[in-house]
Structures are given as C-alpha cells and as structure tokens.
Design a protein around this motif. Sequence first.
Motif, PDB file in Angstrom:
ATOM      1  N   SER A   1       0.714  -1.218  -0.049  1.00 24.31           N
ATOM      2  CA  SER A   1       0.135   0.097   0.168  1.00 24.31           C
ATOM      3  C   SER A   1       0.951   1.144  -0.039  1.00 24.31           C
ATOM      4  O   SER A   1       2.228   1.339   0.486  1.00 24.31           O
ATOM      5  N   CYS A   2       0.462   2.460  -0.522  1.00 22.56           N
ATOM      6  CA  CYS A   2       0.917   3.615  -0.376  1.00 22.56           C
ATOM      7  C   CYS A   2      -0.196   4.617  -0.540  1.00 22.56           C
ATOM      8  O   CYS A   2      -1.353   4.371  -0.526  1.00 22.56           O
ATOM      9  N   ILE A   3       0.558   5.903  -0.329  1.00 18.50           N
ATOM     10  CA  ILE A   3      -0.616   7.015  -0.173  1.00 18.50           C
ATOM     11  C   ILE A   3      -0.108   8.206  -1.203  1.00 18.50           C
ATOM     12  O   ILE A   3       1.185   8.156  -1.413  1.00 18.50           O
ATOM     13  N   TYR A   4      -1.009   8.588  -1.912  1.00 17.35           N
ATOM     14  CA  TYR A   4      -0.843   9.558  -2.968  1.00 17.35           C
ATOM     15  C   TYR A   4      -2.035  10.605  -2.888  1.00 17.35           C
ATOM     16  O   TYR A   4      -3.157  10.211  -2.938  1.00 17.35           O
ATOM     17  N   ASN A   5      -1.797  11.949  -2.658  1.00 16.91           N
ATOM     18  CA  ASN A   5      -2.806  12.996  -2.496  1.00 16.91           C
ATOM     19  C   ASN A   5      -3.841  12.685  -1.575  1.00 16.91           C
ATOM     20  O   ASN A   5      -4.958  13.022  -1.889  1.00 16.91           O
ATOM     21  N   GLY A   6      -3.411  11.999  -0.569  1.00 18.46           N
ATOM     22  CA  GLY A   6      -4.434  11.846   0.639  1.00 18.46           C
ATOM     23  C   GLY A   6      -5.173  10.475   0.550  1.00 18.46           C
ATOM     24  O   GLY A   6      -6.107  10.226   1.473  1.00 18.46           O
ATOM     25  N   VAL A   7      -4.962   9.848  -0.796  1.00 14.96           N
ATOM     26  CA  VAL A   7      -5.624   8.417  -1.051  1.00 14.96           C
ATOM     27  C   VAL A   7      -4.830   7.355  -0.826  1.00 14.96           C
ATOM     28  O   VAL A   7      -3.672   7.424  -1.313  1.00 14.96           O
ATOM     29  N   VAL A   8      -5.295   6.302  -0.182  1.00 12.75           N
ATOM     30  CA  VAL A   8      -4.601   5.000  -0.084  1.00 12.75           C
ATOM     31  C   VAL A   8      -4.784   4.170  -1.335  1.00 12.75           C
ATOM     32  O   VAL A   8      -5.823   4.129  -1.655  1.00 12.75           O
ATOM     33  N   TYR A   9      -3.817   3.783  -1.855  1.00 16.85           N
ATOM     34  CA  TYR A   9      -3.614   2.766  -2.748  1.00 16.85           C
ATOM     35  C   TYR A   9      -3.147   1.475  -2.411  1.00 16.85           C
ATOM     36  O   TYR A   9      -2.258   1.463  -1.802  1.00 16.85           O
ATOM     37  N   ILE A  10      -3.559   0.375  -3.189  1.00 20.21           N
ATOM     38  CA  ILE A  10      -2.893  -1.032  -3.082  1.00 20.21           C
ATOM     39  C   ILE A  10      -2.417  -1.021  -4.347  1.00 20.21           C
ATOM     40  O   ILE A  10      -3.086  -1.099  -5.606  1.00 20.21           O
ATOM     41  N   CYS A  11      -0.940  -1.577  -4.488  1.00 21.51           N
ATOM     42  CA  CYS A  11      -0.092  -1.527  -5.745  1.00 21.51           C
ATOM     43  C   CYS A  11       0.256  -2.913  -5.749  1.00 21.51           C
ATOM     44  O   CYS A  11       0.337  -3.769  -4.654  1.00 21.51           O
TER      45      CYS A  11
ATOM     46  N   GLY B   1       5.729  -9.083 -14.814  1.00 21.43           N
ATOM     47  CA  GLY B   1       6.238  -7.548 -14.896  1.00 21.43           C
ATOM     48  C   GLY B   1       4.645  -6.782 -14.863  1.00 21.43           C
ATOM     49  O   GLY B   1       4.952  -5.510 -14.705  1.00 21.43           O
ATOM     50  N   ASN B   2       3.651  -7.310 -14.992  1.00 19.73           N
ATOM     51  CA  ASN B   2       2.404  -6.552 -14.723  1.00 19.73           C
ATOM     52  C   ASN B   2       2.266  -5.589 -13.587  1.00 19.73           C
ATOM     53  O   ASN B   2       2.629  -6.086 -12.536  1.00 19.73           O
ATOM     54  N   VAL B   3       1.846  -4.287 -13.648  1.00 19.27           N
ATOM     55  CA  VAL B   3       1.745  -3.665 -12.688  1.00 19.27           C
ATOM     56  C   VAL B   3       0.189  -3.036 -12.443  1.00 19.27           C
ATOM     57  O   VAL B   3      -0.432  -3.207 -13.578  1.00 19.27           O
ATOM     58  N   GLY B   4      -0.468  -3.054 -11.318  1.00 18.12           N
ATOM     59  CA  GLY B   4      -1.560  -2.586 -10.841  1.00 18.12           C
ATOM     60  C   GLY B   4      -1.525  -1.654  -9.811  1.00 18.12           C
ATOM     61  O   GLY B   4      -0.847  -1.769  -9.011  1.00 18.12           O
ATOM     62  N   VAL B   5      -2.713  -0.543  -9.929  1.00 16.68           N
ATOM     63  CA  VAL B   5      -2.742   0.348  -8.731  1.00 16.68           C
ATOM     64  C   VAL B   5      -4.116   0.489  -8.648  1.00 16.68           C
ATOM     65  O   VAL B   5      -5.185   0.687  -9.440  1.00 16.68           O
ATOM     66  N   TYR B   6      -4.813   0.510  -7.206  1.00 11.48           N
ATOM     67  CA  TYR B   6      -6.207   0.207  -7.017  1.00 11.48           C
ATOM     68  C   TYR B   6      -6.392   1.078  -6.026  1.00 11.48           C
ATOM     69  O   TYR B   6      -5.873   1.212  -4.776  1.00 11.48           O
ATOM     70  N   SER B   7      -7.527   1.833  -6.076  1.00 11.17           N
ATOM     71  CA  SER B   7      -7.973   2.617  -4.895  1.00 11.17           C
ATOM     72  C   SER B   7      -9.479   2.286  -4.497  1.00 11.17           C
ATOM     73  O   SER B   7      -9.840   1.668  -5.244  1.00 11.17           O
ATOM     74  N   PHE B   8      -9.792   2.656  -3.277  1.00 11.50           N
ATOM     75  CA  PHE B   8     -11.066   2.102  -3.023  1.00 11.50           C
ATOM     76  C   PHE B   8     -11.824   3.529  -2.327  1.00 11.50           C
ATOM     77  O   PHE B   8     -11.279   4.482  -1.699  1.00 11.50           O
ATOM     78  N   TYR B   9     -13.154   3.344  -2.767  1.00 14.40           N
ATOM     79  CA  TYR B   9     -13.979   4.722  -2.224  1.00 14.40           C
ATOM     80  C   TYR B   9     -15.259   3.996  -1.708  1.00 14.40           C
ATOM     81  O   TYR B   9     -15.807   3.018  -2.632  1.00 14.40           O
ATOM     82  N   ASP B  10     -15.975   4.687  -1.000  1.00 11.76           N
ATOM     83  CA  ASP B  10     -17.533   4.504  -0.797  1.00 11.76           C
ATOM     84  C   ASP B  10     -18.358   5.565  -1.247  1.00 11.76           C
ATOM     85  O   ASP B  10     -17.888   6.868  -1.287  1.00 11.76           O
ATOM     86  N   VAL B  11     -19.063   5.142  -2.080  1.00  7.29           N
ATOM     87  CA  VAL B  11     -19.789   6.108  -3.026  1.00  7.29           C
ATOM     88  C   VAL B  11     -20.783   7.080  -1.832  1.00  7.29           C
ATOM     89  O   VAL B  11     -21.107   8.091  -2.378  1.00  7.29           O
TER      90      VAL B  11
END
Length: 147
Positions: free
Chosen positions: A78-88, A95-105
């Motif tokens: 996990s990491c943080i960017y612009n106040g948002v948590v991502y799982i990478c 070598g595939n890379v993914g970046v995922y964010s989570f939010y509650d509508v």
Amino acid sequence: SEDKRILYWEPAKDTLFQVINNILSPLYKIDFGKHAMPGEIAKKDDYERIMFLGRKENFKYASLARYYQRKDDVLYFSCIYNGVVYICSYNEVNGNVGVYSFYDVNNHYKACPFYKIVDDFIILELKDNRNEENNHVLYKFPIDHLK
C-alpha cells in the motif's frame, strides 16, 4: 528458496529488501516517477521524511509504501498519494503492475493503509468519515476483485 524469503522495508523509503539465509539485500526500488519524494528529503532521517510527507502541501508525493505481502507470483503493497490510499501490485513473473484505490460512494468510509492478505481475500482497514472517534472497521473482499 522463494518460500523462505522475508520482506523488509524502512519507514518512508522507496526500497523493498529481502532477507534470505540471514542476508539482507535490496529486492526492488519503488519508482514513483514525477510523484517521488525529492532526493534531498529522501536522504533525511525517518522522522524528517515523515514530517515532510505529513504536510498537506506535500501530499503531491507518492509515499509510505508499506505492508508488502506476496500472494502467488504477485507482490502487493500500500502507499499514499494525494491523501488517498492505494494498493499496488507487481507480478514478479510477467512484470504486470496494478494500482487500485477504494472509495465509498456514500463517503461514509475511507481506506487506511493497513490491509492483510488471508488466503484468497484482502482484509482492508476503513475509517468512518462520519465520526473519526469510531473504531475502524475491516472490509473483506476476494483478492481477484483487484484484477
């Protein structure tokens, strides 16, 4: 063997280390590109780096890569960017890379950096935006939902 590898990282650093047979060696450098912490800050001690990253004007830097875990051939963190948590994710075979964010509508919950992979599930920590004093909750979902 790969099963005996222990992953190790330091606070607010961009390098993931591995320990195999009691030997610590660099495994991967996380390159956040133009969003990386400035080099002169990265050289400072843990406290100074974390204080720098905690200031709102510095939320523009991707940081605090942590909670590295491996599932099958994929390395997650996990990491943080612009106040948002991502799982990478990084597939160590292809070598595939993914970046995922989570939010509650409904904006009731916000993801926290802590997560845990258990079997074929991710357990993610969420804070209650409606009342910051409430205990955090855990949200469990299938890891294949990231794909």
